[in-house]
Design a protein around this motif. Structure first.
Motif, short mmCIF file in Angstrom:
data_model
loop_
_atom_site.label_atom_id
_atom_site.label_comp_id
_atom_site.label_asym_id
_atom_site.label_seq_id
_atom_site.Cartn_x
_atom_site.Cartn_y
_atom_site.Cartn_z
N THR A 43 -11.85 -21.02 -11.39
CA THR A 43 -10.80 -20.16 -10.85
C THR A 43 -9.50 -20.90 -10.54
OG1 THR A 43 -11.73 -20.50 -8.64
CG2 THR A 43 -12.44 -18.53 -9.84
N ARG A 44 -9.50 -22.21 -10.70
CA ARG A 44 -8.35 -23.03 -10.32
C ARG A 44 -7.06 -22.63 -11.03
NH1 ARG A 44 -9.87 -28.71 -11.29
NH2 ARG A 44 -10.97 -28.36 -9.37
N SER A 45 -7.11 -22.35 -12.31
CA SER A 45 -5.89 -22.08 -13.09
C SER A 45 -5.62 -20.59 -13.26
CB SER A 45 -5.99 -22.77 -14.44
OG SER A 45 -7.09 -22.23 -15.17
N GLN A 46 -6.33 -19.75 -12.53
CA GLN A 46 -6.15 -18.30 -12.64
C GLN A 46 -5.05 -17.82 -11.69
OE1 GLN A 46 -7.97 -16.93 -15.08
NE2 GLN A 46 -9.03 -18.87 -15.35
N GLN A 47 -4.51 -16.65 -11.97
CA GLN A 47 -3.45 -16.07 -11.14
C GLN A 47 -4.09 -15.12 -10.12
OE1 GLN A 47 -0.62 -14.18 -13.69
NE2 GLN A 47 -0.45 -15.94 -15.02
N ILE A 48 -4.56 -15.67 -9.02
CA ILE A 48 -5.30 -14.88 -8.03
C ILE A 48 -4.55 -14.89 -6.70
CG2 ILE A 48 -7.46 -14.64 -6.75
CD1 ILE A 48 -8.86 -16.06 -9.08
N VAL A 49 -4.38 -13.70 -6.14
CA VAL A 49 -3.77 -13.54 -4.82
C VAL A 49 -4.87 -13.07 -3.87
CG1 VAL A 49 -2.07 -12.26 -3.48
CG2 VAL A 49 -1.54 -12.95 -5.82
N VAL A 50 -4.92 -13.68 -2.70
CA VAL A 50 -5.94 -13.34 -1.70
C VAL A 50 -5.26 -12.65 -0.53
CG1 VAL A 50 -7.68 -14.27 -0.13
CG2 VAL A 50 -7.31 -15.35 -2.35
N ALA A 51 -5.78 -11.48 -0.17
CA ALA A 51 -5.32 -10.76 1.01
C ALA A 51 -6.54 -10.41 1.85
CB ALA A 51 -4.57 -9.50 0.61
N VAL A 52 -6.40 -10.46 3.16
CA VAL A 52 -7.52 -10.17 4.06
C VAL A 52 -7.04 -9.21 5.14
CG1 VAL A 52 -9.26 -11.10 5.63
CG2 VAL A 52 -8.51 -12.44 3.67
N GLN A 53 -7.84 -8.16 5.35
CA GLN A 53 -7.55 -7.22 6.43
C GLN A 53 -8.87 -6.79 7.04
OE1 GLN A 53 -5.43 -3.72 5.26
NE2 GLN A 53 -4.78 -3.31 7.34
N ASN A 54 -9.00 -7.03 8.33
CA ASN A 54 -10.24 -6.69 9.06
C ASN A 54 -11.47 -7.31 8.40
OD1 ASN A 54 -8.77 -5.15 10.91
ND2 ASN A 54 -8.90 -3.36 9.60
N ARG A 55 -11.36 -8.56 8.01
CA ARG A 55 -12.43 -9.36 7.38
C ARG A 55 -12.85 -8.84 6.01
NH1 ARG A 55 -17.20 -10.44 11.03
NH2 ARG A 55 -17.35 -8.20 10.86
N VAL A 56 -12.06 -7.94 5.42
CA VAL A 56 -12.28 -7.48 4.05
C VAL A 56 -11.31 -8.23 3.15
CG1 VAL A 56 -12.20 -5.52 2.47
CG2 VAL A 56 -13.07 -5.21 4.79
N VAL A 57 -11.84 -8.95 2.17
CA VAL A 57 -11.03 -9.76 1.28
C VAL A 57 -10.69 -8.94 0.04
CG1 VAL A 57 -10.89 -11.88 -0.08
CG2 VAL A 57 -12.12 -11.87 2.09
N ILE A 58 -9.41 -8.92 -0.32
CA ILE A 58 -8.94 -8.23 -1.51
C ILE A 58 -8.44 -9.29 -2.48
CG2 ILE A 58 -7.36 -6.51 -2.42
CD1 ILE A 58 -7.19 -5.53 0.60
N LEU A 59 -9.05 -9.33 -3.66
CA LEU A 59 -8.64 -10.27 -4.71
C LEU A 59 -7.78 -9.50 -5.71
CD1 LEU A 59 -12.03 -12.10 -5.32
CD2 LEU A 59 -10.11 -12.86 -3.91
N LEU A 60 -6.56 -9.97 -5.91
CA LEU A 60 -5.61 -9.34 -6.82
C LEU A 60 -5.16 -10.36 -7.85
CD1 LEU A 60 -3.51 -8.08 -3.86
CD2 LEU A 60 -4.76 -6.54 -5.34
N GLY A 61 -4.78 -9.88 -9.02
CA GLY A 61 -4.20 -10.77 -10.01
C GLY A 61 -4.85 -10.68 -11.36
N LEU A 62 -4.61 -11.72 -12.17
CA LEU A 62 -5.08 -11.77 -13.55
C LEU A 62 -5.97 -12.98 -13.77
CD1 LEU A 62 -1.70 -10.98 -15.34
CD2 LEU A 62 -3.59 -9.40 -14.93
N VAL A 63 -7.05 -12.78 -14.51
CA VAL A 63 -7.94 -13.88 -14.88
C VAL A 63 -8.13 -13.85 -16.39
CG1 VAL A 63 -9.14 -14.03 -12.67
CG2 VAL A 63 -9.97 -12.46 -14.39
N SER A 64 -8.56 -14.97 -16.93
CA SER A 64 -8.68 -15.11 -18.39
C SER A 64 -9.93 -14.48 -18.97
CB SER A 64 -8.60 -16.58 -18.78
OG SER A 64 -9.65 -17.29 -18.14
N ASP A 65 -11.02 -14.41 -18.18
CA ASP A 65 -12.26 -13.84 -18.71
C ASP A 65 -13.12 -13.25 -17.59
OD1 ASP A 65 -13.27 -16.09 -17.46
OD2 ASP A 65 -13.83 -17.11 -19.30
N THR A 66 -14.18 -12.56 -17.98
CA THR A 66 -15.05 -11.91 -16.99
C THR A 66 -15.80 -12.92 -16.13
OG1 THR A 66 -16.79 -11.70 -18.66
CG2 THR A 66 -15.34 -9.80 -18.34
#
Length: 99
Positions: A43-66
């Motif tokens: 996951t190091r070179s992927q375009q991932i944004v992390v957001a957290v609200q009330n201990r729920v993590v939301i992963l946003l962005g683009l990755v190269s594969d499944t």
């Protein structure tokens, strides 16, 4: 006459004291998840944004594969204090849907 124009996201009429303070636990979880994602080779070179609200993590962005999408979700679940994970990562080149 000079009239200032506000920038996007800038609202001069809102009182900043009305805004809730971010939860310290959410900030801690966000930092730990970001650290885990940046230290893993999948996951190091992927375009991932992390957001957290009330201990729920939301992963946003683009990755190269499944595999990268799955690993990101698994690494997030391993962080202590995470209540739920909303993995909305999309594959590069994936279309949103038909119009």
């Amino acid at each position: 006459m000079y009239v200032p124009w506000p920038l996007p996201g800038e609202n001069w009429f809102d009182d900043a004291s009305d805004q809730p303070e971010p939860d310290h636990e959410d900030l801690r979880i966000e930092a730990l998840v970001a650290q885990r994602l940046s230290s893993d080779w999948t996951t190091r070179s992927q375009q991932i944004v992390v957001a957290v609200q009330n201990r729920v993590v939301i992963l946003l962005g683009l990755v190269s594969d499944t595999n990268a999408r799955q690993v990101a979700g698994e690494l997030t679940w391993d962080v202590p204090g995470v209540f739920d994970v909303c993995n909305t990562l999309r594959l590069v080149g994936q279309r949103r849907g038909r119009r």
